[in-house]
Enzyme design. Sequence first.
Site, PDB file in Angstrom:
ATOM      1  N   ARG A   5       0.490 -18.769  17.105  1.00  0.00           N
ATOM      2  CA  ARG A   5       0.140 -17.749  15.714  1.00  0.00           C
ATOM      3  C   ARG A   5      -0.606 -18.547  14.563  1.00  0.00           C
ATOM      4  O   ARG A   5      -0.590 -19.566  14.404  1.00  0.00           O
ATOM      5  CB  ARG A   5       1.349 -17.208  15.121  1.00  0.00           C
ATOM      6  CG  ARG A   5       2.649 -17.028  16.181  1.00  0.00           C
ATOM      7  CD  ARG A   5       3.982 -16.874  15.600  1.00  0.00           C
ATOM      8  NE  ARG A   5       4.122 -15.696  14.677  1.00  0.00           N
ATOM      9  CZ  ARG A   5       5.021 -15.062  14.050  1.00  0.00           C
ATOM     10  NH1 ARG A   5       6.084 -15.926  13.961  1.00  0.00           N
ATOM     11  NH2 ARG A   5       4.931 -14.026  13.323  1.00  0.00           N
ATOM     12  N   MET A  18      -6.976 -13.476  13.973  1.00  0.00           N
ATOM     13  CA  MET A  18      -6.798 -13.799  15.518  1.00  0.00           C
ATOM     14  C   MET A  18      -5.482 -13.195  16.081  1.00  0.00           C
ATOM     15  O   MET A  18      -4.361 -12.951  15.245  1.00  0.00           O
ATOM     16  CB  MET A  18      -6.637 -15.215  15.556  1.00  0.00           C
ATOM     17  CG  MET A  18      -6.936 -15.539  16.881  1.00  0.00           C
ATOM     18  SD  MET A  18      -6.473 -17.069  17.226  1.00  0.00           S
ATOM     19  CE  MET A  18      -4.795 -16.903  17.931  1.00  0.00           C
ATOM     20  N   LYS A  70       2.588 -17.717   6.769  1.00  0.00           N
ATOM     21  CA  LYS A  70       3.640 -17.515   7.968  1.00  0.00           C
ATOM     22  C   LYS A  70       4.246 -18.837   8.164  1.00  0.00           C
ATOM     23  O   LYS A  70       5.542 -18.837   8.088  1.00  0.00           O
ATOM     24  CB  LYS A  70       2.655 -17.168   9.072  1.00  0.00           C
ATOM     25  CG  LYS A  70       3.623 -16.329  10.083  1.00  0.00           C
ATOM     26  CD  LYS A  70       2.941 -16.075  11.208  1.00  0.00           C
ATOM     27  CE  LYS A  70       1.716 -14.941  10.947  1.00  0.00           C
ATOM     28  NZ  LYS A  70       0.722 -14.788  12.040  1.00  0.00           N
ATOM     29  N   GLY A  82      -5.837  -9.243  11.473  1.00  0.00           N
ATOM     30  CA  GLY A  82      -6.896  -8.950  12.515  1.00  0.00           C
ATOM     31  C   GLY A  82      -7.874 -10.332  12.540  1.00  0.00           C
ATOM     32  O   GLY A  82      -8.690 -10.394  13.505  1.00  0.00           O
ATOM     33  N   ARG A 115       7.185 -12.090   4.159  1.00  0.00           N
ATOM     34  CA  ARG A 115       5.937 -12.178   3.263  1.00  0.00           C
ATOM     35  C   ARG A 115       6.261 -10.869   2.167  1.00  0.00           C
ATOM     36  O   ARG A 115       7.017 -10.185   2.385  1.00  0.00           O
ATOM     37  CB  ARG A 115       4.673 -12.085   3.803  1.00  0.00           C
ATOM     38  CG  ARG A 115       4.376 -10.770   4.544  1.00  0.00           C
ATOM     39  CD  ARG A 115       3.119 -10.816   5.315  1.00  0.00           C
ATOM     40  NE  ARG A 115       3.077  -9.520   6.199  1.00  0.00           N
ATOM     41  CZ  ARG A 115       2.173  -9.258   7.031  1.00  0.00           C
ATOM     42  NH1 ARG A 115       0.993 -10.388   7.229  1.00  0.00           N
ATOM     43  NH2 ARG A 115       2.216  -8.340   7.733  1.00  0.00           N
ATOM     44  N   SER A 171     -16.680  -3.639 -34.525  1.00  0.00           N
ATOM     45  CA  SER A 171     -15.972  -3.083 -33.139  1.00  0.00           C
ATOM     46  C   SER A 171     -17.374  -3.674 -31.931  1.00  0.00           C
ATOM     47  O   SER A 171     -18.162  -3.215 -32.174  1.00  0.00           O
ATOM     48  CB  SER A 171     -15.707  -1.677 -33.373  1.00  0.00           C
ATOM     49  OG  SER A 171     -15.681  -1.307 -31.925  1.00  0.00           O
ATOM     50  N   HIS A 211     -24.068   7.711 -16.783  1.00  0.00           N
ATOM     51  CA  HIS A 211     -23.557   8.565 -17.705  1.00  0.00           C
ATOM     52  C   HIS A 211     -22.358   9.321 -17.149  1.00  0.00           C
ATOM     53  O   HIS A 211     -21.348   9.359 -17.929  1.00  0.00           O
ATOM     54  CB  HIS A 211     -24.598   9.662 -18.111  1.00  0.00           C
ATOM     55  CG  HIS A 211     -24.145  10.834 -18.888  1.00  0.00           C
ATOM     56  ND1 HIS A 211     -23.763  12.006 -18.318  1.00  0.00           N
ATOM     57  CD2 HIS A 211     -24.014  10.752 -20.259  1.00  0.00           C
ATOM     58  CE1 HIS A 211     -23.564  12.802 -19.287  1.00  0.00           C
ATOM     59  NE2 HIS A 211     -23.757  12.083 -20.425  1.00  0.00           N
ATOM     60  N   CYS A 263     -14.835  -1.697 -28.055  1.00  0.00           N
ATOM     61  CA  CYS A 263     -14.774  -0.082 -27.929  1.00  0.00           C
ATOM     62  C   CYS A 263     -15.646   0.118 -26.548  1.00  0.00           C
ATOM     63  O   CYS A 263     -16.159   1.109 -26.122  1.00  0.00           O
ATOM     64  CB  CYS A 263     -15.276   0.598 -28.807  1.00  0.00           C
ATOM     65  SG  CYS A 263     -17.095   0.435 -29.506  1.00  0.00           S
TER      66      CYS A 263
HETATM   67  P1  ADP Z   1       0.175 -10.985  12.985  1.00  0.00           P
HETATM   68  O1  ADP Z   1      -0.293 -12.209  12.024  1.00  0.00           O
HETATM   69  O2  ADP Z   1      -0.936 -10.411  13.537  1.00  0.00           O
HETATM   70  O3  ADP Z   1       1.620 -10.117  12.391  1.00  0.00           O
HETATM   71  P2  ADP Z   1       2.168 -12.451  14.424  1.00  0.00           P
HETATM   72  O4  ADP Z   1       1.877 -13.880  14.722  1.00  0.00           O
HETATM   73  O5  ADP Z   1       2.997 -12.335  13.208  1.00  0.00           O
HETATM   74  O6  ADP Z   1       0.604 -11.741  14.118  1.00  0.00           O
HETATM   75  O7  ADP Z   1       2.758 -12.061  15.700  1.00  0.00           O
HETATM   76  C1  ADP Z   1       2.211 -10.866  16.471  1.00  0.00           C
HETATM   77  C2  ADP Z   1       3.657 -10.106  17.028  1.00  0.00           C
HETATM   78  O8  ADP Z   1       4.328 -11.066  18.001  1.00  0.00           O
HETATM   79  C3  ADP Z   1       4.535  -9.990  16.038  1.00  0.00           C
HETATM   80  O9  ADP Z   1       5.026  -8.654  16.089  1.00  0.00           O
HETATM   81  C4  ADP Z   1       5.496 -10.831  16.062  1.00  0.00           C
HETATM   82  O10 ADP Z   1       6.757 -10.687  15.595  1.00  0.00           O
HETATM   83  C5  ADP Z   1       5.384 -11.300  17.526  1.00  0.00           C
HETATM   84  N1  ADP Z   1       6.040 -12.642  17.941  1.00  0.00           N
HETATM   85  C6  ADP Z   1       5.265 -13.896  17.439  1.00  0.00           C
HETATM   86  N2  ADP Z   1       6.100 -14.899  17.885  1.00  0.00           N
HETATM   87  C7  ADP Z   1       6.906 -14.515  18.630  1.00  0.00           C
HETATM   88  C8  ADP Z   1       7.975 -15.125  19.123  1.00  0.00           C
HETATM   89  N3  ADP Z   1       8.084 -16.634  19.256  1.00  0.00           N
HETATM   90  N4  ADP Z   1       8.808 -14.679  19.527  1.00  0.00           N
HETATM   91  C9  ADP Z   1       8.826 -13.288  19.775  1.00  0.00           C
HETATM   92  N5  ADP Z   1       7.830 -12.410  19.134  1.00  0.00           N
HETATM   93  C10 ADP Z   1       6.977 -13.202  18.403  1.00  0.00           C
HETATM   94 MG    MG Z   2       3.024 -10.792  11.858  1.00  0.00          MG
END
Ligand code: ADP
Ligand code: MG
Length: 891
Positions: free
Chosen positions: A99, A110, A29, A108, A343, A769, A461, A841
């Site tokens: 984030r 965090m 990210k 999932g 990504r 083989s 089998h 084979c």
């Molecule tokens: P995940 O890895 O679970 O996708 P993210 O870090 O991307 O988590 O964030 C979860 C949500 O919060 C996403 O929809 C993201 O676009 C939104 N988000 C994260 N940072 C910001 C920010 N600075 N301003 C607005 N929305 C944000």
């Molecule tokens: Mg995200």
Amino acid sequence: MSDTHKYVYSFGDGKAEGKADMKALLGGKGANLAEMSVIGIPVPPGFTITTEVCAAYYENGKKLSEAVRPQVEAAIAQVEKQLGLRLGDPADPLLVSVRSGAALSMPGMMNTILNLGLSDAATEGLAKKTGNVRFAYDGYRRLIDMFGSVVMNVEHEHFEHELAALKKQRGVQLDTELSGDDLKLLVEKYKAVYKKGTGSDFPQDPKDQLWAAIMAVFNSWEGKKAIEYRRIEKITGLKGTAVNVQAMVFGNMGNDSGTGVAFTRDPNTGEDVFYGDYLINAQGEDVVAGIRTPEPISRLDTDMPKVYEQLMGIRQKLESHYKEMQDIEFTVQGGTLYMLQTRTGKRTGSSAVRIAVEMAQKGLIDEKTAIQRVNPDSLNHLLLPGLDPKANAKPVAQGIAASPGAASGKVILSAEAVVKHAEEHPGESIMLVRKETSPEDVAGMHLAKGILTATGGKASHAAVVARGWGKPCVVGCDAMVIDEKAGHIIIAGHTVKVGEYLTINGTTGDVMIGQVPTVDAQMGPDFATLMGWADKVRVLKVRTNADSPKDALKAREFGAEGIGLCRTEHMFFEGQRIVDMRKMILADDEAGRQAALSALEPYQREDFVGLFKAMDGLPVTIRLLDPPLHEFLPHDDAGQNEVAKQLGVPVEKVKLRVTQLHESNPMLGLRGCRLAIKFPEIADMQVRAIIEAAIEVKKAGMSVLPEIMIPLVGTVEELSFLKKRAIIVADACMAKAGAKVEYLIGTMIEVPRAALTADQIAEEAEFFSFGTNDLTQMTFGFSRDDITSFMSSYIDGKILKVDPFQTLDATGVGQLVEMGTRKGREARKAKTGEHLKVGICGEHGGDPESVAFCHKVGMDYVSCSPFRVPIARLAAAQAALADGKTISRDR
Ligand code: ADP
Ligand code: MG
Ligand code: MG
């Protein structure tokens, strides 16, 4: 950690200290936020705390290095300066998100914390500044909820409960229908929940909030969810997670704001169209959380045409920059667009092919890159029917994914019953459900749409046979109990009667009750194009394992360049053949065996004629009879009675022969070349059938290249004994017909001793083989039919990385393969000046990693089931391009 070391990398405002290839340090990210900033895509400013800090945090017993703090403070100050806002300013506060983000995506792991920086005073200030009380307090209540649950472990449900209660009280459905005053009240309630859950008040100092959130991200790295995820996805070798702190932008500021997620191309079909969802007046997770139903992205063109146009521009820019399909997140605040994440997008096998080919045709990537973009295993998606994704079927149990593809059918519990049912109800789909299968079940297995067994592993089998036919199969489904007497199975507590529908997904191992709709295989022109490119670069040839003209033709369609293994035992089961076969086994003397063999011979000859015609011009390797003879006799009373009746002998005689043939270790017993040495007349008959068929097909004007393969050889004497006999038989056939055909006599290398003495064996063998199923079995001393009882403990306990029957064990078994190839080639060259043709084979011939190994060893070809031929072609091309380097593939 030294004070001068860089722990924090800033991004935003068209600049960044990081870039896309710094994922190991900045996480995916963070690295891509930096990259987007640099290439001029609007990204709210922020900074990334490196994964090294996370690693050091754990090394120091969960203590954050003091050297990090001043760098974070400086980075915050920079964001404040850029935006002219200040964290904690009661009049006009800077808000940020915190984030997580490791080098590999770990969904999932965090939850993100949004709106960090709000306090009682700051929320009041924000409400005044924006003139939007609702917006300000909505942000605050979200922060208390997220901070409370993510950082302080207060149950999210407690907050949800308050929200639901208030909505009920106000008689509204949606969060957006709550007024500013409602949300003010809700904040008070949330604060009370927070206090009750943590014993303290919600922190009012934004710096306290920030540090607590940063620590929470680091702690989440070793959280249960994250550890479990890494275990399942086999992710190892990462330093830790990075932490991204980024200025907030607000999609919930009104109807000129919103948030969305999209793919730059359709991830299901690969079509070059923008694909995604958005929600007006919403924040972050709302799109995926399912609180409100999002709109398709195309509607944005009507709602906010300017923003849509800008977004389409960014879509182009991202694709031409990354040269890959992207998965993006964006937010619109008051009509201004911001990108929050990009990504590489996950995709299905068929879309991977289409995207790679179209990108190469547009010149975005070259052909070689296109070849490397597609995971060979994902081609299954195109080659075989799959479950209709729209059906959204819930599995009741899971077994081992043994042969890919999806199938539904009526449950039937024995192979004979399948045969009967198929005769009485032609066209009906049947699911053969057994504890396990054995060679006597093949007729029923062939007629079934899918096969499900309670025991067995990937090399059982059922698995091997089903894969050979491209028939969906799930094995080792231990949640299933079969009650043949009662005429039902119990699967994870559900009873399914004979004749009721069951669906399996052999790609995932899922088992579903009822008839789940499936979608057909979907090879298209892009597939053919990609295969053509792969064929240009690969060095390995690809053959197929096939025993019937139908399979051989299918394999040719898939690009097979010959048959690498025809298992003749599969030709002895149908109709009259099994009767004659059993006569042969029950015969008291050679004359009796000869008589039965003479009856079998015309069938064999016809089979080979069919195969040779189907493979006109391509080599066909035929293995002489391999399995122990007891596999051709039934082991139950009913079956034995029936055989006795059919053959007109007393049942005692059948029983006696079964007892006589019983072995404690059949895999190490009377089978392979040992059979032919004890009963040479069996091999004679097969050789005669092969040569006569070859002569017949040649006379019909086609070109035939038969290769007679002698199995399970361990000493050169075994081979020379059988070879001598085969030549005498072949010469006699040719003399009788007054015609000549070219043929080779070679051997399988599947007993470790054969690999060790490959130089001696190559003096006799005209080709090798590698039978890596048996070679793996005998090198490890693992019985491939019995490994299910312990293989999962081995994998879980990291004793073995992968099942060696699935991916060739390069370290151990691979040494035998490498050595056998080298010694064999050298000896053959010295003796005859010829190049010894070497192939594989075993099941491994269709496994991409094993194919790469075969390429490295310098084999001439791999041979695999028809449906894996394209997979092997692509894997062989990738191996050639990798030039000996390890290939890392997206899982
Ligand atoms: P995940 O890895 O679970 O996708 P993210 O870090 O991307 O988590 O964030 C979860 C949500 O919060 C996403 O929809 C993201 O676009 C939104 N988000 C994260 N940072 C910001 C920010 N600075 N301003 C607005 N929305 C944000
Ligand atoms: Mg995200
Ligand atoms: Mg074998």
